[in-house]
Structure formats: structure tokens, C-alpha cells
Motif scaffolding. Structure first.
Motif, PDB file in Angstrom:
ATOM      1  N   ILE A 341      46.955  60.827   9.858  1.00  0.00           N
ATOM      2  CA  ILE A 341      46.830  60.669   8.405  1.00  0.00           C
ATOM      3  C   ILE A 341      46.670  59.180   8.120  1.00  0.00           C
ATOM      4  N   GLY A 342      45.461  58.806   7.705  1.00  0.00           N
ATOM      5  CA  GLY A 342      45.183  57.388   7.454  1.00  0.00           C
ATOM      6  C   GLY A 342      45.056  56.578   8.728  1.00  0.00           C
ATOM      7  N   VAL A 343      44.902  57.242   9.856  1.00  0.00           N
ATOM      8  CA  VAL A 343      44.826  56.579  11.166  1.00  0.00           C
ATOM      9  C   VAL A 343      43.377  56.587  11.659  1.00  0.00           C
ATOM     10  N   GLU A 344      42.900  55.433  12.105  1.00  0.00           N
ATOM     11  CA  GLU A 344      41.558  55.350  12.684  1.00  0.00           C
ATOM     12  C   GLU A 344      41.580  55.972  14.077  1.00  0.00           C
ATOM     13  N   MET A 345      40.846  57.054  14.236  1.00  0.00           N
ATOM     14  CA  MET A 345      40.740  57.696  15.537  1.00  0.00           C
ATOM     15  C   MET A 345      39.455  58.510  15.569  1.00  0.00           C
ATOM     16  N   ASP A 346      38.956  58.744  16.762  1.00  0.00           N
ATOM     17  CA  ASP A 346      37.711  59.505  16.928  1.00  0.00           C
ATOM     18  C   ASP A 346      38.020  60.996  16.882  1.00  0.00           C
ATOM     19  N   SER A 347      37.572  61.647  15.811  1.00  0.00           N
ATOM     20  CA  SER A 347      37.750  63.092  15.726  1.00  0.00           C
ATOM     21  C   SER A 347      36.817  63.776  16.717  1.00  0.00           C
ATOM     22  N   GLY A 348      37.231  64.927  17.194  1.00  0.00           N
ATOM     23  CA  GLY A 348      36.383  65.670  18.121  1.00  0.00           C
ATOM     24  C   GLY A 348      37.085  66.889  18.688  1.00  0.00           C
ATOM     25  N   LEU A 349      36.301  67.786  19.277  1.00  0.00           N
ATOM     26  CA  LEU A 349      36.811  69.004  19.904  1.00  0.00           C
ATOM     27  C   LEU A 349      36.251  69.075  21.314  1.00  0.00           C
ATOM     28  N   ARG A 350      37.132  69.364  22.280  1.00  0.00           N
ATOM     29  CA  ARG A 350      36.713  69.421  23.681  1.00  0.00           C
ATOM     30  C   ARG A 350      37.379  70.623  24.350  1.00  0.00           C
ATOM     31  N   ILE A 351      36.561  71.510  24.884  1.00  0.00           N
ATOM     32  CA  ILE A 351      37.068  72.678  25.606  1.00  0.00           C
ATOM     33  C   ILE A 351      36.740  72.470  27.082  1.00  0.00           C
ATOM     34  N   ASN A 352      37.759  72.300  27.870  1.00  0.00           N
ATOM     35  CA  ASN A 352      37.585  72.023  29.291  1.00  0.00           C
ATOM     36  C   ASN A 352      37.710  73.302  30.106  1.00  0.00           C
ATOM     37  N   GLY A 353      36.622  73.660  30.793  1.00  0.00           N
ATOM     38  CA  GLY A 353      36.645  74.823  31.670  1.00  0.00           C
ATOM     39  C   GLY A 353      36.570  74.389  33.125  1.00  0.00           C
ATOM     40  N   PHE A 354      36.782  75.315  34.051  1.00  0.00           N
ATOM     41  CA  PHE A 354      36.720  74.985  35.473  1.00  0.00           C
ATOM     42  C   PHE A 354      35.286  74.723  35.926  1.00  0.00           C
ATOM     43  N   ASP A 355      34.306  75.195  35.159  1.00  0.00           N
ATOM     44  CA  ASP A 355      32.901  75.015  35.547  1.00  0.00           C
ATOM     45  C   ASP A 355      32.098  74.166  34.568  1.00  0.00           C
ATOM     46  N   GLY A 356      32.739  73.674  33.523  1.00  0.00           N
ATOM     47  CA  GLY A 356      32.000  72.881  32.546  1.00  0.00           C
ATOM     48  C   GLY A 356      32.848  72.508  31.347  1.00  0.00           C
ATOM     49  N   ILE A 357      32.209  71.830  30.393  1.00  0.00           N
ATOM     50  CA  ILE A 357      32.908  71.324  29.213  1.00  0.00           C
ATOM     51  C   ILE A 357      32.084  71.631  27.962  1.00  0.00           C
ATOM     52  N   VAL A 358      32.759  72.044  26.901  1.00  0.00           N
ATOM     53  CA  VAL A 358      32.130  72.164  25.585  1.00  0.00           C
ATOM     54  C   VAL A 358      32.607  70.994  24.737  1.00  0.00           C
ATOM     55  N   VAL A 359      31.661  70.283  24.133  1.00  0.00           N
ATOM     56  CA  VAL A 359      31.992  69.096  23.348  1.00  0.00           C
ATOM     57  C   VAL A 359      31.415  69.230  21.940  1.00  0.00           C
ATOM     58  N   VAL A 360      32.268  68.978  20.943  1.00  0.00           N
ATOM     59  CA  VAL A 360      31.812  68.874  19.555  1.00  0.00           C
ATOM     60  C   VAL A 360      32.314  67.536  19.044  1.00  0.00           C
ATOM     61  N   GLU A 361      31.407  66.656  18.730  1.00  0.00           N
ATOM     62  CA  GLU A 361      31.781  65.297  18.335  1.00  0.00           C
ATOM     63  C   GLU A 361      32.108  65.221  16.847  1.00  0.00           C
ATOM     64  N   ASN A 362      32.912  64.233  16.512  1.00  0.00           N
ATOM     65  CA  ASN A 362      33.217  63.866  15.125  1.00  0.00           C
ATOM     66  C   ASN A 362      33.838  65.026  14.344  1.00  0.00           C
ATOM     67  N   ASP A 363      33.280  65.355  13.171  1.00  0.00           N
ATOM     68  CA  ASP A 363      33.909  66.349  12.276  1.00  0.00           C
ATOM     69  C   ASP A 363      33.609  67.770  12.744  1.00  0.00           C
ATOM     70  N   TRP A 364      34.275  68.184  13.795  1.00  0.00           N
ATOM     71  CA  TRP A 364      34.015  69.483  14.420  1.00  0.00           C
ATOM     72  C   TRP A 364      34.281  70.651  13.470  1.00  0.00           C
ATOM     73  N   TRP A 365      35.150  70.473  12.473  1.00  0.00           N
ATOM     74  CA  TRP A 365      35.470  71.546  11.526  1.00  0.00           C
ATOM     75  C   TRP A 365      34.259  71.895  10.651  1.00  0.00           C
ATOM     76  N   ASN A 366      33.279  70.974  10.558  1.00  0.00           N
ATOM     77  CA  ASN A 366      32.015  71.241   9.875  1.00  0.00           C
ATOM     78  C   ASN A 366      30.910  71.469  10.911  1.00  0.00           C
ATOM     79  N   MET A 367      31.212  72.204  11.930  1.00  0.00           N
ATOM     80  CA  MET A 367      30.367  72.332  13.105  1.00  0.00           C
ATOM     81  C   MET A 367      28.950  72.822  12.782  1.00  0.00           C
ATOM     82  N   GLY A 368      27.967  71.967  13.103  1.00  0.00           N
ATOM     83  CA  GLY A 368      26.567  72.360  13.002  1.00  0.00           C
ATOM     84  C   GLY A 368      25.912  72.386  14.370  1.00  0.00           C
ATOM     85  N   PHE A 369      26.638  71.874  15.379  1.00  0.00           N
ATOM     86  CA  PHE A 369      26.097  71.840  16.738  1.00  0.00           C
ATOM     87  C   PHE A 369      27.245  71.717  17.730  1.00  0.00           C
TER      88      PHE A 369
END
Length: 433
Positions: A341-369
Motif C-alpha cells: 500500500i503506497g509501496v513502489e514495487m513491480d506488480s506481476g503474476l508468475r506461475i511456476n511449473g516443473f516444465d515451464g513458467i506462466v508470466v503476466v507482467e504489471n497489472d495482472w488483474w486487468n489481464m489482456g495477455f
């Protein structure tokens, strides 16, 4: 000869459309009306259009106001049309005030006040659902503008216990009426949007459901699991739906990502990393608002496994700036959530799997990609349309439920809402401890 030009979808043609064409015609000698094509409606994020292009053109023509009807097919066409047809005045509803000021270098721009006092009977006859807003403060969070991108909806009224809030809200957004009685309010609408953060949210929702009104609620999970179950049962008994306004739940990109993750595109899930900053999310947000989104994604990834997960939290405060750390850990579950809250930090979502990674950068809650990185493969990016603030996608889902008479959203199942409320409660108790 003074030429006037205006544009619209003109779906489910009603008195408001008639009035704006009439008033546009009165501003000049020759009226040109642009009707949007199906492909352009899709491109600009207009959802749930019912009438065909031919039908919409026919309805505009029947008014007798249009001297010429053209098709709007692409972004930027308005400038070309104004120049081509030598239009003197561009007319649009006041809902769009300021948006078309860039056209002033080509012609006069007039914003016509939104049509008030449209007959509720006329609205119902057009199968248009009337929405009322329970307002706790003076802004709508973009809801009214977003509702205009979903055919079959009309925001009709506002209710607030504070008369001044109701009056100011009604005037600001040019609604048909401000109500000071909740019963009068419910009698005039079909759908209630509860934009209210007080303790009476539950009371408002339950009262609307008992009157067979569809209900949209912000931050549903603030309520206790018992209250949520009571509201859900009341909705089913009365043949309506209570819809949780978690925008991420209704986005195509999010559901495509879930489908791919659950199809083992990155193998078995090893961990989930979620970072959120209020600087990106909303300047007026609270910790609980962001927590609901983070836990909702965790719930969609891990499902019922979260029920028995342990919860560990940390809390650091620096004046008005706060950082919360939350770890969900259990059998087959590991989620690391950082909320600032009021803290500068890089927002993002990362799902780590054993065979790969799913990455959503920045405002992931408004996911368009989202992007998938797998071993021995090139990263692949998946993109989907995302327009406005996302509310239109939730409203589109609600309209689908109303038309199909579905008693529960498939985007946020009722059992998920109850579990989400339990998790929110457990996290807050952990922080207090």
C-alpha cells in the motif's frame, strides 16, 4: 447549408436514440448518421449487440431525421468523414464529454445532455434491463460508461442514505432519478449494483434479492461465509443471481490461462508468485480489496487444496506505507503473495511449473495477455482484447446469465465465494496475531 454528423450503434432502438437524433437534426439543415458495423463494435469493445446492422440502419431511417446514413467501420473514421462530408457540427451524448474534443480542429463539437425520464415501460418493452446503483460515495468507478458498451442495459437510478450524495450522483451522471427510499429504488430497477463499502452492504443485497432483483456486489468476500451462503440461497429461491464484481474473473485472457495451466502446459504447479502495489491497482484501494484478487487467483489455481493450507503473514509499516507478506503452504500448495500500500514495487503474476513458467507482467488483474516460457521452446505470448476497466465483461456475463436463466455464475462459483471469504478472514486474523 449547415451539416451535422453523429454516430452510434443504435441497438435495441429506444426513445433516447430518437431524442438524440431529433436534437442533432435541430442543430442544422442536413443530418448524417454513422451506424457502427459489427466488426467495428467488436474492435471497440461493444458487447452483446442484439440487432443486425441492417435492422439498426432501418430503425434510424424510420425516424425521418437522417438525410444520409453511413457505416462506421474503423477507428479514426470520424475525422475522414467530417472532412469528406464537410460537416460543420459533430454531435454526441454528454456521457462522452471531453473524449471527442480533438475533433474541434475540424468542426464544432456539441455534447448533448443524456436523455432523462425515459419511460420505464418503454425500456422494459425493449427487453432492456434497468440498473440502479447504491452509492456510498460520489463516483461510479467508471461503471456507467462501461455499461454503455453492453447492449440491453440502462442505468436508471441511484440510492443513498445520504440525500446529498444521491442528488449529486444523479446530477453528475444525468440519471433519471435519485431515490431516498430503498423500496422506491428497488421498485424502479431490475439489477442492483451495490457500490458501498459499509456494513449495510449485506442488508442491501439481501433486501434486493428478496425482491427478485439481480445483484452485483463489490468485495463480496468482506461478508462472513454464513452471510454469503444466506445471500446465495436467497438468490436461488427467488430465481435471480448475485454476481461478484471481481473483474479478473470475467476476462478471456484469465480463463484461457487457467485452461492451459490446468491442461499441464507447464507441468505440475510448483509455486505461485503474486505481487500487487496499490500504486498500480488503485490510489484509493484498501489492503482487503487487493487481498481478495490475490486469493481469488490462488483459489482458481489450487482449488480445494487451499482449504487445509497453512497461512503465515508478515506486516511492515513506514508511516502511511504498508507491506504485507502472505504465504499459503500445504500439500501441493505454495503461494507467495506480496501486497504493498503506497509501496513502489513491480506488480506481476508468475506461475511456476516443473516444465515451464506462466508470466503476466504489471497489472495482472486487468489481464489482456500472458506469456508461457517452456524448456527448449521459444516463449509464446497469448493476447486478448481488453477494453475500458473490465466492468463491461462482468456485465456481459450477467446478461448471459439473465437471458439463459442460469442460477449461478460459472466464472465465480458460489462455493468459491464462500471459500474466498474464509481465506480472507483467516489472513486478517493471522495479521492481527
Amino acid at each position: 447549408m449547415k451539416k451535422v454528423i453523429t454516430y452510434g450503434t443504435f441497438d435495441l432502438f429506444h426513445q433516447g436514440h430518437f431524442n438524440i437524433l431529433k436534437r442533432a437534426k435541430e442543430l442544422g439543415d442536413y443530418l448524417i448518421v454513422g451506424v457502427t458495423s459489427e466488426s467495428f463494435d467488436i474492435e471497440r469493445g461493444k458487447l452483446n449487440v442484439k440487432d443486425s446492422l441492417l435492422k439498426r440502419i432501418e430503425n434510424v431511417d424510420k425516424t425521418g431525421f437522417a438525410d444520409e446514413i453511413i457505416i462506421e467501420e474503423y477507428q479514426g473514421q470520424k475525422v475522414n468523414d467530417i472532412i469528406k462530408h464537410k460537416a460543420d457540427v459533430f454531435v454526441v451524448g454528454s456521457d462522452w464529454t471531453g473524449k471527442f474534443d480533438y475533433l474541434k480542429q475540424y468542426c464544432e463539437v456539441v455534447y448533448l445532455e443524456r436523455t432523462k425520464d425515459i419511460s420505464s415501460t418503454a425500456i422494459r418493452e425493449k427487453n432492456i434491463s434497468r440498473i440502479g446503483i447504491v452509492a456510498g460515495r460520489g463516483d461510479d468507478g467508471g461503471f456507467i460508461l462501461e455499461s454503455q458498451y453492453v447492449s440491453g442495459l440502462h442505468v436508471e437510478a441511484v440510492y443513498s442514505e445520504d440525500v446529498n450524495v444521491a442528488d449529486d450522483f444523479c446530477q453528475k451522471y444525468e440519471l433519471n432519478k435519485a431515490c431516498y427510499s430503498y423500496k422506491e429504488f428497488l421498485d424502479s430497477i431490475d439489477i442492483v449494483y451495490i457500490r458501498f463499502s459499509g456494513e449495510k452492504k449485506y442488508e442491501y443485497a439481501l433486501g434486493a434479492l428478496k425482491q427478485k432483483k439481480y445483484v452485483i456486489v463489490d468485495n463480496y468476500a468482506y461478508n462472513s461465509p454464513e452471510q454469503i451462503e444466506e445471500m446465495q440461497q436467497c438468490a436461488k429461491e427467488n430465481g435471480v443471481v448475485i454476481c461478484e464484481n471481481i473483474i479478473t474473473a470475467y476476462l478471456r485472457a484469465f480463463h484461457q490461462m487457467l485452461w492451459m495451466v490446468h491442461s499441464n502446459c507447464v507441468g505440475r504447479i510448483a509455486s505461485l508468485g503474486i505481487k500487487m502495489s496499490s500504486i498500480d491497482f488503485s490510489s484509493r484501494t484498501r489492503f482487503e480489496d487487493m487481498l481478495i484478487y490475490a486469493l481469488f487467483v490462488s483459489l482458481k489455481i489450487y482449488g480445494d487444496k487451499l482449504i487445509n493450507a497453512s497461512i503465515n503473514t508478515s506486516y511492515i509499516c513506514d508511516a502511511d506505507r504498508k507491506h504485507y507478506g502472505i504465504i499459503l503452504n500445504g500439500d501441493g500448495v505454495f503461494a507467495d503473495i506480496d501486497i504493498g500500500i503506497g509501496v513502489e514495487m513491480d506488480s506481476g503474476l508468475r506461475i511456476n511449473g516443473f516444465d515451464g513458467i506462466v508470466v503476466v507482467e504489471n497489472d495482472w488483474w486487468n489481464m489482456g495477455f500472458f506469456q508461457i516460457n517452456c524448456r527448449d521452446k521459444y516463449p509464446k505470448r497469448y493476447s486478448f482484447n481488453f477494453d475500458g476497466n473490465g466492468t463491461r465483461y462482468m456485465l456481459q456475463e450477467l446478461m448471459i446469465m439473465i437471458e439463459s436463466k442460469t442460477d449461478e455464475s460459472t466464472r465465480v462459483f458460489y462455493k468459491e465465494s464462500k471459500l474466498l471469504a474464509e481465506l480472507v478472514g483467516r489472513v486478517k486474523e493471522s495479521i492481527k496475531a
